[in-house]
Structures are given as C-alpha cells and as structure tokens.
Write a protein that holds these residues in place. Structure first.
Motif, mmCIF file in Angstrom:
data_model
loop_
_atom_site.group_PDB
_atom_site.id
_atom_site.type_symbol
_atom_site.label_atom_id
_atom_site.label_comp_id
_atom_site.label_asym_id
_atom_site.label_seq_id
_atom_site.Cartn_x
_atom_site.Cartn_y
_atom_site.Cartn_z
ATOM 1 N N PRO A 357 -4.688 2.274 2.172
ATOM 2 C CA PRO A 357 -5.350 3.582 2.776
ATOM 3 C C PRO A 357 -5.230 4.047 4.153
ATOM 4 O O PRO A 357 -5.109 5.043 4.497
ATOM 5 C CB PRO A 357 -6.918 3.289 2.316
ATOM 6 N N THR A 358 -5.215 2.690 5.015
ATOM 7 C CA THR A 358 -5.025 3.071 6.521
ATOM 8 C C THR A 358 -3.888 3.401 6.768
ATOM 9 O O THR A 358 -3.510 4.420 7.562
ATOM 10 C CB THR A 358 -5.561 1.860 7.128
ATOM 11 N N THR A 359 -2.677 2.880 5.976
ATOM 12 C CA THR A 359 -1.351 3.440 6.227
ATOM 13 C C THR A 359 -1.176 4.902 5.667
ATOM 14 O O THR A 359 -0.360 5.675 6.516
ATOM 15 C CB THR A 359 -0.459 2.513 5.785
ATOM 16 N N ARG A 360 -1.409 5.144 4.585
ATOM 17 C CA ARG A 360 -1.375 6.191 4.051
ATOM 18 C C ARG A 360 -2.013 7.579 4.849
ATOM 19 O O ARG A 360 -1.539 8.371 5.141
ATOM 20 C CB ARG A 360 -2.023 6.272 2.654
ATOM 21 N N ARG A 361 -3.153 7.019 5.505
ATOM 22 C CA ARG A 361 -3.912 8.034 6.025
ATOM 23 C C ARG A 361 -3.161 8.298 7.755
ATOM 24 O O ARG A 361 -3.069 9.416 7.950
ATOM 25 C CB ARG A 361 -5.322 7.678 6.613
ATOM 26 N N ALA A 362 -2.828 7.280 8.466
ATOM 27 C CA ALA A 362 -1.775 7.553 9.380
ATOM 28 C C ALA A 362 -0.724 8.244 9.235
ATOM 29 O O ALA A 362 -0.430 9.158 10.029
ATOM 30 C CB ALA A 362 -1.695 6.048 9.900
ATOM 31 N N LEU A 363 0.049 8.030 7.974
ATOM 32 C CA LEU A 363 1.164 8.543 7.736
ATOM 33 C C LEU A 363 1.108 10.323 7.323
ATOM 34 O O LEU A 363 1.821 10.991 7.774
ATOM 35 C CB LEU A 363 2.125 7.878 6.646
ATOM 36 N N PRO A 423 -5.777 16.216 3.448
ATOM 37 C CA PRO A 423 -5.205 15.588 4.897
ATOM 38 C C PRO A 423 -4.923 14.134 4.774
ATOM 39 O O PRO A 423 -4.219 13.766 5.727
ATOM 40 C CB PRO A 423 -6.295 16.230 5.742
ATOM 41 N N THR A 424 -5.671 13.370 4.177
ATOM 42 C CA THR A 424 -5.397 12.022 4.205
ATOM 43 C C THR A 424 -4.706 11.355 3.282
ATOM 44 O O THR A 424 -3.972 10.400 3.293
ATOM 45 C CB THR A 424 -6.711 11.242 3.937
ATOM 46 N N GLY A 425 -3.732 12.236 2.417
ATOM 47 C CA GLY A 425 -2.648 11.875 1.779
ATOM 48 C C GLY A 425 -3.218 11.418 0.065
ATOM 49 O O GLY A 425 -2.381 11.328 -0.530
ATOM 50 N N ALA A 426 -4.438 11.523 -0.101
ATOM 51 C CA ALA A 426 -4.923 11.141 -1.222
ATOM 52 C C ALA A 426 -6.374 11.840 -1.585
ATOM 53 O O ALA A 426 -7.020 11.982 -0.549
ATOM 54 C CB ALA A 426 -5.384 9.673 -1.437
ATOM 55 N N ALA A 427 -6.473 12.243 -2.787
ATOM 56 C CA ALA A 427 -7.743 13.041 -3.132
ATOM 57 C C ALA A 427 -8.905 12.186 -3.098
ATOM 58 O O ALA A 427 -10.028 12.442 -2.598
ATOM 59 C CB ALA A 427 -7.410 13.641 -4.321
ATOM 60 N N ASP A 428 -8.837 10.823 -3.161
ATOM 61 C CA ASP A 428 -9.879 9.820 -3.066
ATOM 62 C C ASP A 428 -9.683 8.676 -2.588
ATOM 63 O O ASP A 428 -9.429 7.400 -3.108
ATOM 64 C CB ASP A 428 -10.380 9.658 -5.012
ATOM 65 N N PRO A 429 -9.522 8.543 -1.332
ATOM 66 C CA PRO A 429 -9.175 7.497 -0.355
ATOM 67 C C PRO A 429 -10.205 6.166 -0.773
ATOM 68 O O PRO A 429 -11.262 6.291 -1.043
ATOM 69 C CB PRO A 429 -9.407 7.987 1.015
ATOM 70 N N GLN A 430 -9.319 5.009 -0.952
ATOM 71 C CA GLN A 430 -10.087 3.787 -1.428
ATOM 72 C C GLN A 430 -10.262 2.939 0.042
ATOM 73 O O GLN A 430 -9.073 2.989 0.844
ATOM 74 C CB GLN A 430 -9.570 2.786 -2.114
ATOM 75 N N PRO A 431 -11.128 2.190 0.247
ATOM 76 C CA PRO A 431 -11.154 1.225 1.569
ATOM 77 C C PRO A 431 -10.193 0.236 1.536
ATOM 78 O O PRO A 431 -9.678 0.007 0.345
ATOM 79 C CB PRO A 431 -12.510 0.761 1.418
ATOM 80 N N ASP A 432 -9.678 -0.367 2.568
ATOM 81 C CA ASP A 432 -8.798 -1.404 2.689
ATOM 82 C C ASP A 432 -9.339 -2.442 1.835
ATOM 83 O O ASP A 432 -10.492 -2.923 1.931
ATOM 84 C CB ASP A 432 -8.560 -1.723 4.125
ATOM 85 N N ALA A 434 -8.270 -6.635 1.079
ATOM 86 C CA ALA A 434 -7.589 -7.577 1.482
ATOM 87 C C ALA A 434 -6.542 -7.795 0.350
ATOM 88 O O ALA A 434 -6.557 -7.917 -0.609
ATOM 89 C CB ALA A 434 -8.367 -8.967 1.673
ATOM 90 N N GLY A 435 -5.274 -8.429 0.876
ATOM 91 C CA GLY A 435 -4.275 -8.642 -0.134
ATOM 92 C C GLY A 435 -3.477 -7.655 -0.391
ATOM 93 O O GLY A 435 -2.449 -7.715 -1.201
ATOM 94 N N ASP A 436 -3.689 -6.461 -0.011
ATOM 95 C CA ASP A 436 -2.636 -5.481 -0.180
ATOM 96 C C ASP A 436 -1.333 -5.499 0.580
ATOM 97 O O ASP A 436 -1.405 -6.055 1.653
ATOM 98 C CB ASP A 436 -3.433 -3.881 0.432
ATOM 99 N N GLN A 437 -0.324 -5.182 -0.280
ATOM 100 C CA GLN A 437 0.873 -5.305 0.492
ATOM 101 C C GLN A 437 1.604 -4.282 0.874
ATOM 102 O O GLN A 437 1.636 -3.403 0.263
ATOM 103 C CB GLN A 437 1.629 -6.207 -0.707
ATOM 104 N N GLN A 438 2.126 -4.545 2.181
ATOM 105 C CA GLN A 438 2.900 -3.050 2.861
ATOM 106 C C GLN A 438 4.020 -3.342 2.270
ATOM 107 O O GLN A 438 4.827 -4.211 2.003
ATOM 108 C CB GLN A 438 3.206 -3.499 4.096
ATOM 109 N N PRO A 439 4.572 -1.818 1.772
ATOM 110 C CA PRO A 439 5.886 -1.997 1.091
ATOM 111 C C PRO A 439 7.161 -2.416 1.952
ATOM 112 O O PRO A 439 6.900 -2.299 3.156
ATOM 113 C CB PRO A 439 6.029 -0.439 0.645
ATOM 114 N N THR A 440 8.018 -3.020 1.369
ATOM 115 C CA THR A 440 9.104 -3.414 2.000
ATOM 116 C C THR A 440 9.723 -2.538 2.980
ATOM 117 O O THR A 440 9.867 -1.271 2.481
ATOM 118 C CB THR A 440 10.291 -3.989 0.932
ATOM 119 N N GLY A 441 9.760 -3.025 4.227
ATOM 120 C CA GLY A 441 10.723 -1.842 5.176
ATOM 121 C C GLY A 441 9.772 -0.727 5.817
ATOM 122 O O GLY A 441 10.020 0.556 5.593
#
Length: 465
Positions: A357-363, A423-432, A434-441
C-alpha cells in the motif's frame, strides 16, 4: 346551501298563505327594483352591464327573487337549481378576474334593498309605518298563525311576519353567496389543475428523447401561453412544488414535476440578470443548472441537470446549493454511469494492484503529478515535497509497470481519469503488512527470463493506434 328555505328559517311554516300571495303580487316590481340596485353596484365595481357576466347576473338576480318569493309561499321546495345558478356565477367571477367577495357584496346590497322594499309595501298595504319592533295594539299575537294587516286595507305582512321573512331573506342570500364562493374556488382549483397539466405537457415535450414536431411544440406552447424561446436551460430542483418554484424564478419560467424533482425550463438564460434572479429564488434549495442550449436540444440540458442534481444530493459536486453543469463537466463525465469510473480505474491501474500500500500510494501520487505537470520532474517534486531524484526513481518504476503507455496520449488521458477516481491507486487501500515483498527490480514484473508478468489489461489497451 340548505335544501329548502324552511331549513334556513323554520318560522316560515307558521306564515299564513296570504303572506305568500302578497309577495307573489310584488314579483314584477321587486324584479325591477333589485335589478336597478344590482346594476348600480356593478357600475361601482367597473363591470360591464351588457357582457356575459352582466347578463348572467341579471338572470341570476331574477332567478333568486323568483325562488325566494315562491319559497316563502312554499318553504319546503328545494333550492338546488338556484344554488347551481350561483355556483356557475361564481365560476364566471373567477374566469373574469373578479375578487371572491365581489359577488357577495352585490348580493348583500340586493338583500338590503329587498328588505326595504318589503317594509315599504307592508306600510302601503296598511302594515306598520316603520320597520317593525313590536306588534301594534289590536293585532293578534302570533301563536302558530300569521297576523295580517287591519281590515279595510290590502293584506300585507304583519310585523312578526316581517321578522320571519327577514330571517329567511338574509339566510337565503348568505347561502347563495356561499354557493358562489364555492363555484369561484372550484373554478380556481380546476383552472390551476388545467394549467399544471398544460405546463407539464409542454415541459415533457421539450425534454422527451425525440424532439417533437415544430407544429406540436408550438401548439403546446400556445396552450400554455408561453412564447417559444430561441435558447433555454433546464434547472433540476429538489422538491415537488413546481408552481411555487416557477413563480419565484419568474421571467417566463415553466416548471413541472418529472421523476422525483422539479424541472424548470428557463427561457433565454443569456438575458442579463436572468440566471442571477433564478439563483436568488433558489436560496436554501439544492438545484443543478443545465447548460444553455438551443430549443431543440432541451433534452441535453435536462439530462445533465438531472444527473448533476443526483450527484449533488450525494455530495459529489461541492457545497454550493445551486451548481452549474458547465462547472462540473468532467465530474459529470466520469460519474455519468454509476460504477463505470471505478471499473475504469481498477482496470487501468491494475499494474499497481500487487504493490504494498505505501509503495502503491507513492507511485500513484507521483504518476498523477507527472501527468498533471506534463512530465516536469522538478515541478512534480515541489508538489510532492520530495527530491527530484526520488521522482525520477519512481518514474523508472512506473515505466517498468506501465511500459509504452506513459508515452501514448490516449493512455495518459485514461490514466489521468483513473487517478482522479482513485488517487491512491486502489479503491480500498489496505495497511502495510509485515512480510509483504517488494516486486523484483522496484516493481519490475519481469522474470529472470525476461517474460512480462504484468496483469492483463492496464493502460496499454487504451493506447492509440
């Protein structure tokens, strides 16, 4: 109105037949006297004596006198026909623009003159010399039988008889005035209903899906006494009080309730001050003003104002009570079909769906700023209060996610609309979590062998060419 004169004055049952015969003998003179009084009253009111209303009143007065004279002799006879005459006169009063109490005034003057006439003729017939107060000496007291004038003179009403006749006369005239007032109000109500139907037909013709034939529209406008304008705008207003809204706006506005709101057709909105007056009349009301269009495009103004009012009711068009569709065209476009904008956003922004969610929002914020600033990295960084290098880094991630779509004008337009919806990139943003993986690259969804693993869809499908 009572069904019989006896219901108005029960004392009539005790009058001797000679009293009725005496009044019948005065019928002709009474007609002439009362018609003169009524015509004088009409002149004072500025009415025509020769027109339809003058002739109608003359007939009504004659009918009223005849009915009263006959009813004194036969107090049980019905008064229904006379009531209908004065009910009709009341309707005519309204149609000719008179006040509801004007006919009552004429009737009251006529009743007073009838009373004066009867007293005069009672005196001439050997009755009391003045308006009676007590029975003269030598006159038989009334105990169920009528007293008559002294012998040697023509029979005339005794004082006690005159009291009874007076009660019957003024009650009778009051009943006739009531019938006239009822007719006046019935005509007023029926006319209002007819006008409401006429105006509703006109408004419906203007906004119906298929424009009516010019001849049909002109006939409807003529029936509503509404000059056809060159241009118009349709207002949709909360409520169902179409007549009140139209009167408040004025300027030839016509209104009808269509659906769940008042629809007002405002002719020639470009006339100086006309829109300002409409807004002032709608203070405290929620309303949406459709665009000014040519007459044959009235449905467009109607549809936009109708949809805008619905959105306004849900708080989607700001806090101003009266909104203009021309100020919210983009909002109307994206919200026209419920659910469509959300579906568009979900499809176009699918490449962001798998991010934290934090990455999605920033992008999403960076992409939105980049699109709005037309690729000016420094301006985007200032808007986001971040370093230009951070913006460049995020844009590299976004290019990896969206590919050539970021360079395609149509795709960029669709992305702008989607980010306006989400505006945040998703209709129903979820909180961060733990353990979510950043996509490669940093968001690059390509496997080690170079295969593109981005979700199907996205902005690519909207690319031009």
């Amino acid at each position: 109105m009572s069904d019989a004169l006896l219901d108005i004055e029960p004392g009539l049952a005790g009058l001797a037949p000679a009293v009725g015969d005496h009044l019948r003998g005065l019928r002709g003179a009474l007609h002439a006297r009362i018609l003169g009084t009524v015509r004088a009253a009409m002149r004072e009111q500025g009415r025509s004596l020769t027109g339809g209303q003058g002739q109608g009143l003359a007939l009504g007065v004659q009918t009223a006198v005849d009915t009263f004279v006959d009813a004194v002799a036969d107090p049980g006879r019905e008064l229904t026909a006379t009531r209908e005459v004065f009910h009709a006169l009341g309707r005519t009063e309204y149609r000719e623009g008179h006040r509801v109490d004007a006919l009552r005034t004429v009737l009251t003057l006529g009743a007073r003159d009838i009373w004066a006439f009867l007293v005069e003729h009672a005196t001439a017939a050997g009755g009391p010399a003045t308006t009676p107060t007590t029975a003269p000496a030598g006159t038989a007291a009334r105990s169920g039988a009528s007293a008559t004038a002294p012998a040697g003179g023509n029979p005339g009403p005794a004082p006690a008889d005159l009291y009874v006749i007076a009660g019957a006369l003024f009650g009778y005239v009051d009943a006739l005035a009531g019938a006239a007032a009822e007719g006046f109000l019935d005509e007023q109500r029926d006319t209002a209903q007819d006008w409401a139907t006429t105006r509703r037909r006109l408004v419906t013709l203007l906004v119906q899906p298929d424009p009516p034939a010019e001849a049909v529209l002109r006939a409807a406008a003529d029936a509503a006494r509404w000059p056809l304008p060159t241009t118009l705008a349709v207002l949709s207003v909360d409520g169902t009080d179409a007549e009140q809204v139209a009167r408040g706006i004025g300027a030839g506005a016509v209104a009808a309730v269509i659906g769940d709101a008042v629809r007002v057709v405002l002719p020639d909105p470009g006339t100086p001050g006309r829109l300002d007056r409409a807004r002032q009349a709608l203070v405290g009301r929620r309303a949406a003003l459709g665009p000014t269009v040519e007459r044959h495009r009235a449905r467009l103004s109607y549809r936009l104002s109708r949809r805008a009012l619905t959105l306004h009711q849900h708080g989607a068009l700001g806090r101003e009570p009266v909104v203009s569709c021309d100020d919210h065209l983009l909002g109307l476009l994206t919200a026209w079909e419920p659910g469509l904008a959300a579906h568009l956003a979900g499809t176009v922004l699918a490449p962001l769906a798998g991010l934290r969610p934090t990455t999605r929002r920033a992008l999403a914020e960076t992409l939105h700023g980049w699109l709005r600033r037309q690729g000016q990295v420094v301006a985007v960084a200032e808007d986001l209060h971040t370093h230009p290098q951070t913006v460049r880094y995020r844009m590299r991630q976004l290019r990896a996610l969206f590919g050539p779509a970021l360079d395609d004008p149509d795709a960029r337009l669709v992305l702008t609309l989607a980010l306006r919806q989400q505006p945040t990139g998703a209709a129903d943003p979820q909180p961060d979590r733990a353990g979510d993986q950043q996509p490669t690259g940093a968001g690059d969804r390509r496997s080690a062998d170079g295969t593109d693993r981005r979700p199907a869809g996205g902005a690519d499908r909207y690319r031009s060419g």
